[in-house]
Design a protein around this motif. Structure first.
Motif, short mmCIF file in Angstrom:
data_model
loop_
_atom_site.label_atom_id
_atom_site.label_comp_id
_atom_site.label_asym_id
_atom_site.label_seq_id
_atom_site.Cartn_x
_atom_site.Cartn_y
_atom_site.Cartn_z
N LEU A 84 0.81 -1.22 0.00
CA LEU A 84 0.00 0.00 0.00
C LEU A 84 0.84 1.27 0.00
N GLY A 85 2.00 1.23 0.67
CA GLY A 85 2.92 2.35 0.63
C GLY A 85 2.46 3.57 1.41
N GLY A 86 3.25 4.64 1.31
CA GLY A 86 2.91 5.88 1.97
C GLY A 86 3.63 6.07 3.30
N ALA A 87 3.77 7.33 3.70
CA ALA A 87 4.48 7.66 4.93
C ALA A 87 3.81 7.05 6.15
N GLU A 88 2.48 7.01 6.13
CA GLU A 88 1.75 6.44 7.27
C GLU A 88 2.04 4.95 7.43
N ALA A 89 2.17 4.26 6.30
CA ALA A 89 2.51 2.83 6.35
C ALA A 89 3.90 2.63 6.91
N ILE A 90 4.85 3.45 6.48
CA ILE A 90 6.23 3.33 6.97
C ILE A 90 6.28 3.56 8.47
N GLU A 91 5.52 4.55 8.95
CA GLU A 91 5.50 4.85 10.38
C GLU A 91 4.99 3.64 11.19
N SER A 92 3.92 3.02 10.72
CA SER A 92 3.37 1.86 11.43
C SER A 92 4.34 0.69 11.42
N LEU A 93 5.01 0.48 10.30
CA LEU A 93 5.97 -0.62 10.18
C LEU A 93 7.16 -0.40 11.10
N GLU A 94 7.63 0.84 11.16
CA GLU A 94 8.75 1.15 12.06
C GLU A 94 8.37 0.91 13.52
N LEU A 95 7.14 1.24 13.87
CA LEU A 95 6.69 1.02 15.24
C LEU A 95 6.73 -0.46 15.61
N ALA A 96 6.36 -1.33 14.65
CA ALA A 96 6.37 -2.77 14.92
C ALA A 96 7.77 -3.25 15.25
N LEU A 97 8.78 -2.63 14.62
CA LEU A 97 10.16 -3.02 14.90
C LEU A 97 10.71 -2.30 16.12
N ARG A 98 10.42 -1.01 16.22
CA ARG A 98 10.97 -0.23 17.33
C ARG A 98 10.41 -0.71 18.66
N ASP A 99 9.12 -1.01 18.68
CA ASP A 99 8.49 -1.49 19.91
C ASP A 99 8.63 -2.99 20.07
N SER A 100 9.29 -3.64 19.09
CA SER A 100 9.58 -5.07 19.11
C SER A 100 8.33 -5.91 19.35
N ASP A 101 7.47 -5.97 18.33
CA ASP A 101 6.28 -6.83 18.40
C ASP A 101 6.69 -8.21 18.87
#
Length: 270
Positions: A133-150
């Motif tokens: 889907l792309g987009g800045a909002e998508a990148i932000e959500s994906l980074e959160l999954a890694l930064r917060d260590s799902d």
């Protein structure tokens, strides 16, 4: 069964089966409509998204991923309406189809699922879909999954892969931090591949080192990662790194015979 080989009567019979009370007949009709590429079936299939049968709701979503490609606005809107389904398998299927249809109005809701849904399956599907889907909002959500260590490594792995698809070299330093902190070797491999794809040429050495020392499970995962890389628009660095890649693949083929066909296929593609 293909559209050219089907007459109007045959198509009509398939469409009528969707109205059957027999879920088996409905499910078979959905598969036949996909196989025959009956795109005009999309509006009728949309109605099955509200079927009382869980399997039919999931099958309908799956079918719309194929026959709904010419009506993405109406199909996408209908799919979004059942993102609150009671069944995680249905939600997962819907999310994947929305990603495949590249229905961008779904980015916000899918991002929320990645951040908040209790089901690892749904979160993993959301992470994968955001890569399409792309987009800045998508990148932000994906980074959160890694930064917060799902807590689920498959979610982190899909998030890493999607960031490789969507990101730019501006996030390389963040990905490097995630590589250092990541405890899972399979996720680490995805992160290294993402960095490599975004221009960190030196990371191929770490990825091949992981491959050379991996057990059968991890080898399979990394071979799939390399296959994914070769099937994209090939980065210029992949050609120059091909000799090293082939050498490691040759060793893998000798060390784990069951994976030799996959390794040899990649040796030709690299």
């Amino acid at each position: 069964m293909h559209t050219k080989a089907m007459n109007d009567k045959s198509i009509q019979e398939l469409l009528e089966r969707l109205d059957s009370d027999d879920v088996g007949r409905q499910a078979k009709a959905l598969l036949d409509l996909i196989d025959a590429k009956v795109y005009q079936a999309a509006p009728k299939i949309v109605k099955l998204l509200k079927s009382p049968d869980i399997d039919i709701r999931g099958d309908a979503a799956y079918a719309l991923g194929y026959v709904g490609i010419h009506e993405t606005e109406s199909v996408g809107a209908a799919l979004m309406e059942i993102l609150n389904d009671e069944d995680e398998l249905v939600i997962s299927e819907v999310v994947e189809v929305l990603g495949g249809l590249q229905y961008t109005p779904a980015i916000e809701l899918i991002g929320e699922l990645l951040r908040q849904d209790p089901s690892p399956l749904v979160r993993a599907s959301a992470a994968e879909a955001l890569g399409y889907l792309g987009g800045a909002e998508a990148i932000e959500s994906l980074e959160l999954a890694l930064r917060d260590s799902d807590e689920d490594e498959s979610v982190r792995a899909y998030a890493a892969n999607s960031l490789g698809l969507l990101g730019t070299n501006q996030i390389l330093s963040k990905l490097e931090t995630y590589v250092k902190l990541e405890p899972s070797l399979s996720v680490k491999a995805e992160l290294l591949a993402a960095r490599y794809w975004l221009g960190a040429k030196e990371d191929i050495k770490q990825l091949l080192s992981l491959l050379n020392n991996a057990d059968e499970h991890l080898v399979t995962l990394i071979l799939n990662i390399l296959t994914d890389l070769t099937e994209r628009q090939v980065p210029s660095t992949l050609h120059s790194d091909a000799p090293n890649i082939r050498e490691v693949l040759s060793n893998i083929g000798q060390r784990i015979p069951i994976l030799r066909p996959h390794a040899e296929k990649l040796m030709v593609q690299a």
